[in-house]
Design a protein around this motif. Structure first.
Motif, PDB file in Angstrom:
ATOM      1  N   GLU A 120       6.096   2.178  -0.813  1.00  0.00           N
ATOM      2  CA  GLU A 120       5.906   0.814  -1.302  1.00  0.00           C
ATOM      3  C   GLU A 120       6.818  -0.159  -0.555  1.00  0.00           C
ATOM      4  O   GLU A 120       6.407  -1.258  -0.162  1.00  0.00           O
ATOM      5  N   ALA A 121       8.088   0.250  -0.354  1.00  0.00           N
ATOM      6  CA  ALA A 121       9.025  -0.617   0.364  1.00  0.00           C
ATOM      7  C   ALA A 121       8.620  -0.775   1.819  1.00  0.00           C
ATOM      8  O   ALA A 121       8.698  -1.869   2.389  1.00  0.00           O
ATOM      9  N   GLU A 122       8.169   0.320   2.418  1.00  0.00           N
ATOM     10  CA  GLU A 122       7.707   0.243   3.802  1.00  0.00           C
ATOM     11  C   GLU A 122       6.526  -0.711   3.922  1.00  0.00           C
ATOM     12  O   GLU A 122       6.441  -1.510   4.858  1.00  0.00           O
ATOM     13  N   ALA A 123       5.587  -0.613   2.971  1.00  0.00           N
ATOM     14  CA  ALA A 123       4.407  -1.476   3.021  1.00  0.00           C
ATOM     15  C   ALA A 123       4.790  -2.943   2.839  1.00  0.00           C
ATOM     16  O   ALA A 123       4.199  -3.837   3.458  1.00  0.00           O
ATOM     17  N   GLU A 124       5.784  -3.201   1.993  1.00  0.00           N
ATOM     18  CA  GLU A 124       6.198  -4.582   1.747  1.00  0.00           C
ATOM     19  C   GLU A 124       6.824  -5.227   2.973  1.00  0.00           C
ATOM     20  O   GLU A 124       6.880  -6.456   3.080  1.00  0.00           O
ATOM     21  N   ARG A 154       2.804   9.022   7.750  1.00  0.00           N
ATOM     22  CA  ARG A 154       2.858   8.084   6.630  1.00  0.00           C
ATOM     23  C   ARG A 154       1.701   7.102   6.757  1.00  0.00           C
ATOM     24  O   ARG A 154       1.450   6.543   7.829  1.00  0.00           O
ATOM     25  N   VAL A 155       0.980   6.904   5.673  1.00  0.00           N
ATOM     26  CA  VAL A 155      -0.128   5.956   5.635  1.00  0.00           C
ATOM     27  C   VAL A 155       0.187   4.948   4.535  1.00  0.00           C
ATOM     28  O   VAL A 155       0.339   5.320   3.367  1.00  0.00           O
ATOM     29  N   LEU A 156       0.276   3.679   4.906  1.00  0.00           N
ATOM     30  CA  LEU A 156       0.696   2.631   3.980  1.00  0.00           C
ATOM     31  C   LEU A 156      -0.451   1.654   3.756  1.00  0.00           C
ATOM     32  O   LEU A 156      -0.721   0.790   4.602  1.00  0.00           O
ATOM     33  N   PRO A 157      -1.164   1.782   2.630  1.00  0.00           N
ATOM     34  CA  PRO A 157      -2.289   0.876   2.365  1.00  0.00           C
ATOM     35  C   PRO A 157      -1.820  -0.570   2.227  1.00  0.00           C
ATOM     36  O   PRO A 157      -0.691  -0.844   1.806  1.00  0.00           O
ATOM     37  N   THR A 158      -2.685  -1.508   2.586  1.00  0.00           N
ATOM     38  CA  THR A 158      -2.386  -2.923   2.442  1.00  0.00           C
ATOM     39  C   THR A 158      -3.345  -3.535   1.422  1.00  0.00           C
ATOM     40  O   THR A 158      -4.348  -2.928   1.037  1.00  0.00           O
ATOM     41  N   GLU A 159      -3.051  -4.765   1.007  1.00  0.00           N
ATOM     42  CA  GLU A 159      -3.908  -5.453   0.053  1.00  0.00           C
ATOM     43  C   GLU A 159      -5.222  -5.886   0.677  1.00  0.00           C
ATOM     44  O   GLU A 159      -6.152  -6.288  -0.032  1.00  0.00           O
ATOM     45  N   MET A 160      -5.349  -5.802   1.987  1.00  0.00           N
ATOM     46  CA  MET A 160      -6.557  -6.232   2.687  1.00  0.00           C
ATOM     47  C   MET A 160      -7.572  -5.104   2.838  1.00  0.00           C
ATOM     48  O   MET A 160      -8.602  -5.271   3.489  1.00  0.00           O
ATOM     49  N   GLY A 161      -7.272  -3.934   2.261  1.00  0.00           N
ATOM     50  CA  GLY A 161      -8.188  -2.814   2.387  1.00  0.00           C
ATOM     51  C   GLY A 161      -8.029  -2.040   3.677  1.00  0.00           C
ATOM     52  O   GLY A 161      -8.846  -1.176   3.993  1.00  0.00           O
ATOM     53  N   LEU A 165      -0.760   3.064   9.798  1.00  0.00           N
ATOM     54  CA  LEU A 165      -0.513   4.468  10.104  1.00  0.00           C
ATOM     55  C   LEU A 165       0.790   4.540  10.882  1.00  0.00           C
ATOM     56  O   LEU A 165       0.867   4.124  12.037  1.00  0.00           O
ATOM     57  N   ARG A 166       1.840   5.050  10.235  1.00  0.00           N
ATOM     58  CA  ARG A 166       3.140   5.173  10.885  1.00  0.00           C
ATOM     59  C   ARG A 166       3.189   6.522  11.590  1.00  0.00           C
ATOM     60  O   ARG A 166       3.489   7.546  10.978  1.00  0.00           O
ATOM     61  N   THR A 172       3.097   2.272  15.355  1.00  0.00           N
ATOM     62  CA  THR A 172       2.271   2.013  14.187  1.00  0.00           C
ATOM     63  C   THR A 172       0.861   1.657  14.648  1.00  0.00           C
ATOM     64  O   THR A 172       0.696   0.932  15.628  1.00  0.00           O
ATOM     65  N   VAL A 173      -0.132   2.175  13.945  1.00  0.00           N
ATOM     66  CA  VAL A 173      -1.531   1.893  14.247  1.00  0.00           C
ATOM     67  C   VAL A 173      -2.181   1.332  12.986  1.00  0.00           C
ATOM     68  O   VAL A 173      -1.885   1.779  11.877  1.00  0.00           O
ATOM     69  N   LEU A 174      -3.047   0.357  13.154  1.00  0.00           N
ATOM     70  CA  LEU A 174      -3.790  -0.194  12.027  1.00  0.00           C
ATOM     71  C   LEU A 174      -5.093   0.576  11.859  1.00  0.00           C
ATOM     72  O   LEU A 174      -5.901   0.661  12.791  1.00  0.00           O
ATOM     73  N   LEU A 175      -5.306   1.144  10.687  1.00  0.00           N
ATOM     74  CA  LEU A 175      -6.591   1.742  10.331  1.00  0.00           C
ATOM     75  C   LEU A 175      -7.386   0.691   9.568  1.00  0.00           C
ATOM     76  O   LEU A 175      -6.887   0.111   8.601  1.00  0.00           O
ATOM     77  N   TYR A 176      -8.619   0.445  10.000  1.00  0.00           N
ATOM     78  CA  TYR A 176      -9.418  -0.559   9.295  1.00  0.00           C
ATOM     79  C   TYR A 176     -10.835  -0.026   9.087  1.00  0.00           C
ATOM     80  O   TYR A 176     -11.383   0.687   9.941  1.00  0.00           O
ATOM     81  N   PRO A 177     -11.435  -0.327   7.931  1.00  0.00           N
ATOM     82  CA  PRO A 177     -12.760   0.216   7.618  1.00  0.00           C
ATOM     83  C   PRO A 177     -13.877  -0.509   8.365  1.00  0.00           C
ATOM     84  O   PRO A 177     -13.862  -1.736   8.493  1.00  0.00           O
TER      85      PRO A 177
END
Length: 252
Positions: A120-124, A154-161, A165-166, A172-177
């Motif tokens: 949670e802290a990492e995602a923030e 480590r996979v840190l979900p965001t509020e944007m869906g 990916l750490r 870091t890589v962004l996973l996006y649907p």
């Protein structure tokens, strides 16, 4: 804007080789000796070098003055290895509001602080401040489970869906649907490892199938050798091609 980057530190010791081996054992990290005159331990791209100096004798009696902060993937495993090696604790591993902290002394009395912030802290903390790329996936939850449970990231979900990916502390890589995602035929992510055969065996035990390419001299495990670094390929649940390949020595 900062105009310098910190990428290493030098520890002086009466017995630098033994100290380097201790760090390598504690953090399950390779010890390189090709970078004469120092032994070097690679901690995820931060290099700890070990030197012998005539003006450095005995243990460090003021370890609190300079503390090496290390963010291991598994602080409990690191703490167990420190115990096995007879390490001394300044502050044992403890959970502080979801974060893990500990401070130990190395054999020379230098202090090491283990830190593992909560997801949670990492995602923030938000987006990374260094360049990153994005990988499209058909199903974000399925992809997150694969990269977390199978590859141990480590996979840190965001509020944007989406999800961060750490891969390690540098990358870091962004996973996006993308529901209509069509995977590329080329490799989108290369993962350097110190033991390709061991990594392939570990992943195969978790159900990962390795790709075979026509005309490629791959062995029975799917590893291609002798044409650059040893390498093997597999796909994530969305069909994106990922490789594990032999890591080279650290930069000199």
């Amino acid at each position: 804007m900062a105009t310098a980057t910190v990428n290493s530190m030098l520890l002086s010791s009466e017995n630098p080789d033994a100290l380097a081996e201790w760090y390598g054992a504690v953090f399950n990290a390779p010890v390189y000796r090709e970078m004469s005159p120092y032994a070097v331990v690679d901690l995820d791209g931060f290099f700890v070098m070990f030197d012998r100096r005539d003006d450095v004798t005995g243990p460090n009696r003021d370890g609190a003055r300079a503390i090496l902060n290390v963010e291991p993937d598994d602080p409990a495993a690191v703490a167990a290895r420190i115990d096995e090696l007879g390490g001394t604790w300044v502050s044992p591993l403890e959970n502080r509001d979801g974060h893990l902290f500990a401070t130990a002394q190395d054999p020379d009395g230098n202090w090491i602080q283990l830190i593992r912030l909560s997801d949670e802290a990492e995602a923030e903390m938000g987006a990374p401040t260094t360049p990153f790329c994005g990988i499209a996936v058909r199903d974000i939850e399925q992809a997150a489970s694969f990269y977390r449970e199978v590859l141990g990231m480590r996979v840190l979900p965001t509020e944007m869906g989406t999800a961060w990916l750490r891969i390690d502390r540098r990358t870091t890589v962004l996973l996006y649907p993308k529901p209509d995602h069509v995977p590329a035929a080329h490799t989108v992510l290369n993962l350097p490892v110190t033991d390709v055969e061991g990594a392939v065996a570990d992943l195969a035990a978790k159900g990962v199938d390795f790709l075979r390419y026509d005309g490629f001299p791959q062995d029975e495990h799917g590893i291609m050798r002798g044409h650059g670094p040893d390498i093997a390929w597999f796909t994530d649940p969305s069909g994106n091609v990922v490789s594990v390949l032999a890591a080279g020595p650290p930069p000199q």
